[in-house]
Design a protein around this motif. Structure first.
Motif, PDB file in Angstrom:
ATOM      1  N   SER A 104     -10.139 -61.186 -12.275  1.00  0.00           N
ATOM      2  CA  SER A 104     -11.351 -60.380 -12.446  1.00  0.00           C
ATOM      3  C   SER A 104     -10.941 -58.977 -12.887  1.00  0.00           C
ATOM      4  N   ASP A 105     -11.890 -58.217 -13.407  1.00  0.00           N
ATOM      5  CA  ASP A 105     -11.563 -56.864 -13.879  1.00  0.00           C
ATOM      6  C   ASP A 105     -10.974 -56.019 -12.761  1.00  0.00           C
ATOM      7  N   THR A 106     -11.577 -56.082 -11.582  1.00  0.00           N
ATOM      8  CA  THR A 106     -11.052 -55.402 -10.398  1.00  0.00           C
ATOM      9  C   THR A 106     -11.283 -56.300  -9.187  1.00  0.00           C
ATOM     10  N   LEU A 107     -10.498 -56.087  -8.152  1.00  0.00           N
ATOM     11  CA  LEU A 107     -10.609 -56.905  -6.944  1.00  0.00           C
ATOM     12  C   LEU A 107     -10.348 -56.018  -5.730  1.00  0.00           C
ATOM     13  N   ASN A 108     -11.347 -55.927  -4.849  1.00  0.00           N
ATOM     14  CA  ASN A 108     -11.235 -55.067  -3.675  1.00  0.00           C
ATOM     15  C   ASN A 108     -10.247 -55.627  -2.654  1.00  0.00           C
ATOM     16  N   ILE A 109      -9.597 -54.724  -1.951  1.00  0.00           N
ATOM     17  CA  ILE A 109      -8.684 -55.079  -0.866  1.00  0.00           C
ATOM     18  C   ILE A 109      -9.389 -54.747   0.446  1.00  0.00           C
ATOM     19  N   ARG A 110      -9.496 -55.722   1.344  1.00  0.00           N
ATOM     20  CA  ARG A 110     -10.263 -55.539   2.578  1.00  0.00           C
ATOM     21  C   ARG A 110      -9.367 -55.662   3.814  1.00  0.00           C
ATOM     22  N   GLU A 111      -9.912 -55.184   4.946  1.00  0.00           N
ATOM     23  CA  GLU A 111      -9.138 -55.134   6.187  1.00  0.00           C
ATOM     24  C   GLU A 111      -9.042 -56.478   6.890  1.00  0.00           C
ATOM     25  N   ASP A 112      -9.888 -57.425   6.505  1.00  0.00           N
ATOM     26  CA  ASP A 112      -9.838 -58.752   7.111  1.00  0.00           C
ATOM     27  C   ASP A 112     -10.279 -59.774   6.074  1.00  0.00           C
ATOM     28  N   ALA A 113     -10.161 -61.046   6.430  1.00  0.00           N
ATOM     29  CA  ALA A 113     -10.388 -62.132   5.482  1.00  0.00           C
ATOM     30  C   ALA A 113     -11.857 -62.522   5.396  1.00  0.00           C
ATOM     31  N   ASN A 114     -12.704 -61.566   5.038  1.00  0.00           N
ATOM     32  CA  ASN A 114     -14.113 -61.865   4.796  1.00  0.00           C
ATOM     33  C   ASN A 114     -14.737 -60.729   3.994  1.00  0.00           C
ATOM     34  N   ALA A 115     -15.822 -61.054   3.302  1.00  0.00           N
ATOM     35  CA  ALA A 115     -16.452 -60.088   2.398  1.00  0.00           C
ATOM     36  C   ALA A 115     -17.167 -58.971   3.131  1.00  0.00           C
ATOM     37  N   GLN A 116     -17.444 -59.150   4.423  1.00  0.00           N
ATOM     38  CA  GLN A 116     -18.124 -58.116   5.196  1.00  0.00           C
ATOM     39  C   GLN A 116     -17.146 -57.076   5.760  1.00  0.00           C
ATOM     40  N   SER A 117     -15.874 -57.386   5.696  1.00  0.00           N
ATOM     41  CA  SER A 117     -14.869 -56.462   6.216  1.00  0.00           C
ATOM     42  C   SER A 117     -14.816 -55.193   5.367  1.00  0.00           C
ATOM     43  N   LYS A 118     -14.417 -54.092   5.986  1.00  0.00           N
ATOM     44  CA  LYS A 118     -14.310 -52.823   5.269  1.00  0.00           C
ATOM     45  C   LYS A 118     -13.203 -52.884   4.215  1.00  0.00           C
ATOM     46  N   LYS A 119     -13.413 -52.123   3.143  1.00  0.00           N
ATOM     47  CA  LYS A 119     -12.345 -51.948   2.166  1.00  0.00           C
ATOM     48  C   LYS A 119     -11.228 -51.126   2.810  1.00  0.00           C
ATOM     49  N   VAL A 120      -9.997 -51.438   2.466  1.00  0.00           N
ATOM     50  CA  VAL A 120      -8.860 -50.704   3.013  1.00  0.00           C
ATOM     51  C   VAL A 120      -8.932 -49.257   2.548  1.00  0.00           C
ATOM     52  N   SER A 121      -8.887 -48.344   3.483  1.00  0.00           N
ATOM     53  CA  SER A 121      -8.997 -46.920   3.178  1.00  0.00           C
ATOM     54  C   SER A 121      -7.837 -46.459   2.307  1.00  0.00           C
ATOM     55  N   GLY A 122      -8.179 -45.703   1.272  1.00  0.00           N
ATOM     56  CA  GLY A 122      -7.153 -45.133   0.412  1.00  0.00           C
ATOM     57  C   GLY A 122      -6.568 -46.086  -0.602  1.00  0.00           C
ATOM     58  N   ARG A 123      -7.088 -47.304  -0.680  1.00  0.00           N
ATOM     59  CA  ARG A 123      -6.570 -48.283  -1.622  1.00  0.00           C
ATOM     60  C   ARG A 123      -7.565 -48.528  -2.739  1.00  0.00           C
ATOM     61  N   ALA A 124      -7.138 -48.293  -3.959  1.00  0.00           N
ATOM     62  CA  ALA A 124      -7.966 -48.637  -5.110  1.00  0.00           C
ATOM     63  C   ALA A 124      -7.941 -50.150  -5.292  1.00  0.00           C
ATOM     64  N   PRO A 125      -8.971 -50.714  -5.899  1.00  0.00           N
ATOM     65  CA  PRO A 125      -8.941 -52.151  -6.179  1.00  0.00           C
ATOM     66  C   PRO A 125      -7.765 -52.502  -7.090  1.00  0.00           C
ATOM     67  N   VAL A 126      -7.249 -53.715  -6.951  1.00  0.00           N
ATOM     68  CA  VAL A 126      -6.232 -54.189  -7.885  1.00  0.00           C
ATOM     69  C   VAL A 126      -6.934 -54.611  -9.169  1.00  0.00           C
ATOM     70  N   ILE A 127      -6.198 -54.597 -10.277  1.00  0.00           N
ATOM     71  CA  ILE A 127      -6.837 -54.778 -11.578  1.00  0.00           C
ATOM     72  C   ILE A 127      -6.403 -56.074 -12.254  1.00  0.00           C
ATOM     73  N   LEU A 128      -7.154 -56.438 -13.276  1.00  0.00           N
ATOM     74  CA  LEU A 128      -6.914 -57.662 -14.038  1.00  0.00           C
ATOM     75  C   LEU A 128      -5.457 -57.765 -14.483  1.00  0.00           C
ATOM     76  N   GLY A 129      -4.852 -58.926 -14.226  1.00  0.00           N
ATOM     77  CA  GLY A 129      -3.488 -59.176 -14.669  1.00  0.00           C
ATOM     78  C   GLY A 129      -2.408 -58.804 -13.677  1.00  0.00           C
ATOM     79  N   SER A 130      -2.766 -58.085 -12.610  1.00  0.00           N
ATOM     80  CA  SER A 130      -1.764 -57.718 -11.604  1.00  0.00           C
ATOM     81  C   SER A 130      -1.223 -58.973 -10.926  1.00  0.00           C
ATOM     82  N   VAL A 131       0.089 -59.021 -10.723  1.00  0.00           N
ATOM     83  CA  VAL A 131       0.714 -60.121  -9.992  1.00  0.00           C
ATOM     84  C   VAL A 131       0.950 -59.657  -8.563  1.00  0.00           C
ATOM     85  N   LEU A 132       0.436 -60.427  -7.603  1.00  0.00           N
ATOM     86  CA  LEU A 132       0.480 -60.045  -6.195  1.00  0.00           C
ATOM     87  C   LEU A 132       1.249 -61.079  -5.382  1.00  0.00           C
TER      88      LEU A 132
END
Length: 329
Positions: free
Chosen positions: A214-242
């Motif tokens: 995807s163009d961007t992908l949020n990083i969250r504090e737990d394994a669910n969409a309701q969890s908060k985004k990790v503070s101070g972390r920008a979303p990872v971007i398209l093509g990033s290898v993780l």
């Protein structure tokens, strides 16, 4: 540390602490060493590092059409360091060898007879490379710490400085810009700063690698969409290898030491591979009829995103290599 024009300035002591605590999702395998050639030492004044960095960004954006400054970091004669583009973004520095790399521009002209590297600058360059090796578990070797001089300017093929090459990082950079110079003069100094230091996160087991689709992908504090985004972390971007350390309920944990999760639905598993040919041509499509866009040297690591008719796609862009010349991990 001070910030201006979107860049942060720090000394090497501050950098070592900062990088050890920084959370980076992108998989880092290589460190690139460069010199700017211009600007050189003559342009460097007591407090104009931000202006020099902004000037390089303006040049990269207006002349090359890039979205940002090309490098991740710049080092200066007084030993200071300025941040550049985000570490989550691929640098724009060596044709065909930017994926999974960190780019360092050492401000100065280190060709013979030009700038004489200051002791403070020298210390920063050594310790910075060591800190990055420690942080990202990079072996101190000429396969992992690389000079721009070793790569053909047009094709990106690694030729160790025997063809159409820049002198970068300088013919007198720690005694020379050849592989032998690096191995004799620079790497032992870096290794001496790394000995006995291990990144705790490296002790965790990587279970797979994935790329972001995807163009961007949020990083969250737990394994669910309701969890908060990790503070101070920008979303990872398209093509990033993780790296993936754990799976849970359709989510991937991408840190070995902290709670950082991404939605697996927006990723695709990739395979880590190593080039087994002396030189491997990279083409813009899965056949020999497609134009050559780069070349890889023996031992270079890549990530295979897709396969088609005996060819492997190794980038979110259209870059393909023959599968028979890869050893899959």
């Amino acid at each position: 540390m001070t910030t201006k024009f979107g860049f942060t300035k720090m000394d090497i002591d501050e950098f070592e602490t900062w990088i050890s605590n920084l959370r980076v999702a992108r998989t880092i395998l290589y460190i690139q060493e460069h010199h700017t050639w211009s600007p050189s030492y003559v342009q460097c004044k007591a407090n104009n590092q931000f202006e020099i960095q902004q000037g390089m960004k303006t040049y990269h954006v207006s002349t090359h059409g890039w979205m940002d400054i090309g490098q991740h970091f710049s080092t200066f004669p007084d030993g200071s360091i300025l941040t550049g583009r985000s570490l989550e973004s691929t640098p724009a520095c060596i044709v065909g060898f930017n994926s999974n790399a960190i780019c360092i521009e050492n401000v100065g002209n280190f060709d013979k007879g030009k700038d004489v590297m200051t002791p403070a600058h020298r210390d920063t360059i050594i310790r910075m490379a060591a800190a990055l090796c420690k942080k990202f578990s990079i072996n101190v070797s000429s396969d992992k710490i690389i000079y721009h001089h070793w790569f053909n300017l047009s094709t990106g093929a690694r030729n160790n400085g025997s063809g159409n090459n820049k002198t970068c990082p300088g013919t007198d950079f720690f005694g020379g810009n050849k592989v032998a110079d690096c191995e004799s003069n620079f790497l032992p100094l870096v290794k001496a700063k790394v000995v006995g230091k291990i990144n705790p996160a490296a002790q965790n087991t990587v279970i797979k690698y994935v790329t972001v689709i995807s163009d961007t992908l949020n990083i969250r504090e737990d394994a669910n969409a309701q969890s908060k985004k990790v503070s101070g972390r920008a979303p990872v971007i398209l093509g990033s290898v993780l790296r993936v350390f754990q799976e849970k309920n359709g989510w991937y944990k991408i840190s070995g030491s902290q709670q950082q999760w991404i939605n697996a639905a927006y990723t695709k598993e990739v395979k880590r591979a190593t080039v087994n040919a002396d030189t491997l041509n990279v083409r813009s499509g899965p056949a020999n009829i497609f134009p050559k866009v780069a070349a890889f040297a023996n031992g270079q690591e890549v990530f295979v995103i897709d396969e088609e008719n005996g060819w492997c796609k190794i980038s979110a862009e259209n870059k393909w290599v023959k599968k028979e010349f890869l050893d899959m991990a």
